[in-house]
Motif scaffolding. Structure first.
Motif, PDB file in Angstrom:
ATOM      1  N   ALA A  53       1.007  -1.027  -0.140  1.00  0.00           N
ATOM      2  CA  ALA A  53      -0.120  -0.041   0.040  1.00  0.00           C
ATOM      3  C   ALA A  53       0.883   1.214  -0.099  1.00  0.00           C
ATOM      4  O   ALA A  53       0.673   2.144  -0.612  1.00  0.00           O
ATOM      5  CB  ALA A  53      -0.870  -0.168   1.195  1.00  0.00           C
ATOM      6  N   PHE A  54       1.784   1.055   0.924  1.00  0.00           N
ATOM      7  CA  PHE A  54       2.730   2.393   0.606  1.00  0.00           C
ATOM      8  C   PHE A  54       3.484   2.785  -0.650  1.00  0.00           C
ATOM      9  O   PHE A  54       3.621   3.910  -1.116  1.00  0.00           O
ATOM     10  CB  PHE A  54       4.003   1.891   1.748  1.00  0.00           C
ATOM     11  N   ILE A  56       2.263   1.782  -3.479  1.00  0.00           N
ATOM     12  CA  ILE A  56       1.248   2.366  -4.677  1.00  0.00           C
ATOM     13  C   ILE A  56       1.308   3.914  -4.288  1.00  0.00           C
ATOM     14  O   ILE A  56       1.162   4.490  -5.430  1.00  0.00           O
ATOM     15  CB  ILE A  56      -0.348   1.754  -4.061  1.00  0.00           C
ATOM     16  N   GLU A  57       1.368   4.436  -3.209  1.00  0.00           N
ATOM     17  CA  GLU A  57       1.253   5.781  -2.785  1.00  0.00           C
ATOM     18  C   GLU A  57       2.422   6.654  -3.440  1.00  0.00           C
ATOM     19  O   GLU A  57       2.438   7.520  -4.008  1.00  0.00           O
ATOM     20  CB  GLU A  57       1.026   6.346  -1.438  1.00  0.00           C
ATOM     21  N   SER A  60       2.559   6.492  -7.076  1.00  0.00           N
ATOM     22  CA  SER A  60       1.511   7.450  -7.684  1.00  0.00           C
ATOM     23  C   SER A  60       2.165   8.852  -8.288  1.00  0.00           C
ATOM     24  O   SER A  60       1.289   9.525  -8.988  1.00  0.00           O
ATOM     25  CB  SER A  60       0.414   7.878  -6.619  1.00  0.00           C
ATOM     26  N   ARG A  86       2.131  -0.133 -10.378  1.00  0.00           N
ATOM     27  CA  ARG A  86       1.216   0.345  -9.480  1.00  0.00           C
ATOM     28  C   ARG A  86      -0.148  -0.481  -9.495  1.00  0.00           C
ATOM     29  O   ARG A  86      -0.509  -0.540  -8.239  1.00  0.00           O
ATOM     30  CB  ARG A  86       1.045   1.680  -9.698  1.00  0.00           C
ATOM     31  N   HIS A 112      -1.362   3.154   3.001  1.00  0.00           N
ATOM     32  CA  HIS A 112      -1.751   3.984   2.190  1.00  0.00           C
ATOM     33  C   HIS A 112      -1.681   5.398   3.048  1.00  0.00           C
ATOM     34  O   HIS A 112      -1.408   6.427   2.421  1.00  0.00           O
ATOM     35  CB  HIS A 112      -3.407   3.892   1.743  1.00  0.00           C
ATOM     36  N   GLY A 115       2.208   6.367   3.347  1.00  0.00           N
ATOM     37  CA  GLY A 115       2.720   6.546   1.881  1.00  0.00           C
ATOM     38  C   GLY A 115       2.077   8.054   1.431  1.00  0.00           C
ATOM     39  O   GLY A 115       2.849   8.930   0.817  1.00  0.00           O
ATOM     40  N   PHE A 116       0.681   8.306   1.604  1.00  0.00           N
ATOM     41  CA  PHE A 116       0.238   9.502   0.941  1.00  0.00           C
ATOM     42  C   PHE A 116       0.754  10.779   1.812  1.00  0.00           C
ATOM     43  O   PHE A 116       0.959  11.729   1.252  1.00  0.00           O
ATOM     44  CB  PHE A 116      -1.554   9.310   1.228  1.00  0.00           C
ATOM     45  N   VAL A 119       4.202  11.548   0.666  1.00  0.00           N
ATOM     46  CA  VAL A 119       4.472  12.055  -0.640  1.00  0.00           C
ATOM     47  C   VAL A 119       3.929  13.291  -0.653  1.00  0.00           C
ATOM     48  O   VAL A 119       4.643  14.403  -1.304  1.00  0.00           O
ATOM     49  CB  VAL A 119       3.587  11.033  -1.802  1.00  0.00           C
ATOM     50  N   LYS A 120       2.704  13.614   0.153  1.00  0.00           N
ATOM     51  CA  LYS A 120       2.132  15.131   0.052  1.00  0.00           C
ATOM     52  C   LYS A 120       2.994  15.970   0.937  1.00  0.00           C
ATOM     53  O   LYS A 120       3.078  17.146   0.311  1.00  0.00           O
ATOM     54  CB  LYS A 120       0.660  15.044   0.248  1.00  0.00           C
TER      55      LYS A 120
END
Length: 142
Positions: A53-54, A56-57, A60, A86, A112, A115-116, A119-120
């Motif tokens: 899940a990490f 995937i973010e 992205s 991904r 998620h 990771g999100f 990233v953000k």
């Protein structure tokens, strides 16, 4: 009543799929017999789903890389490969969550989330050019 034609169900194949969320280390995730009924293997499965899940973010943001103007096909191919990886990770997380194990579900959400957030937060930390920084003020000398 007559039985329909076809293979007869075998009593040894009495596999029931869980249809509601449950707690416990006894789960089957992705492959038959994995992670088994040992706590260490269950923790490894939780970590694996978290990492998927990490990833995937993190992946992205990679397709946002602009392809170079000299080799646009290479840039498009790179973006396509990253996207395919991904999506594959996304399907693996989805199948893991379909085990209805609450620990796996929480591990996927946590992956998620982290990771999100990373990233953000990195994207927001990069200063963006504004009008005041892009123009220079010309002060006439007297």
């Amino acid at each position: 009543m007559e039985m329909p034609p076809g293979p007869m169900p075998d009593k040894s194949m009495n596999m029931m799929m869980q249809m509601s969320f449950y707690w416990g280390k006894d789960a089957t995730i992705l492959f038959y017999g994995w992670p088994g009924n040992k706590l260490g293997m269950y923790v490894l499965a939780l970590f694996f789903v978290f990492l998927l899940a990490f990833a995937i973010e993190v992946l992205s943001i990679l397709p946002d890389v602009k392809p170079t103007s000299t080799k646009p096909m290479l840039g498009a191919l790179t973006q396509t490969i990253i996207y395919t990886i991904r999506m594959g990770f996304g399907y693996l997380v989805m199948l893991s969550v379909m085990s209805f194990n609450l620990g796996i579900f929480i591990a996927a959400l946590a992956g998620h989330f982290v990771g999100f957030f990373l990233v953000k937060s990195r994207a927001l930390a990069v200063p963006k050019p504004t009008e005041t920084t892009s123009r220079t003020a010309v002060i006439p000398k007297v």
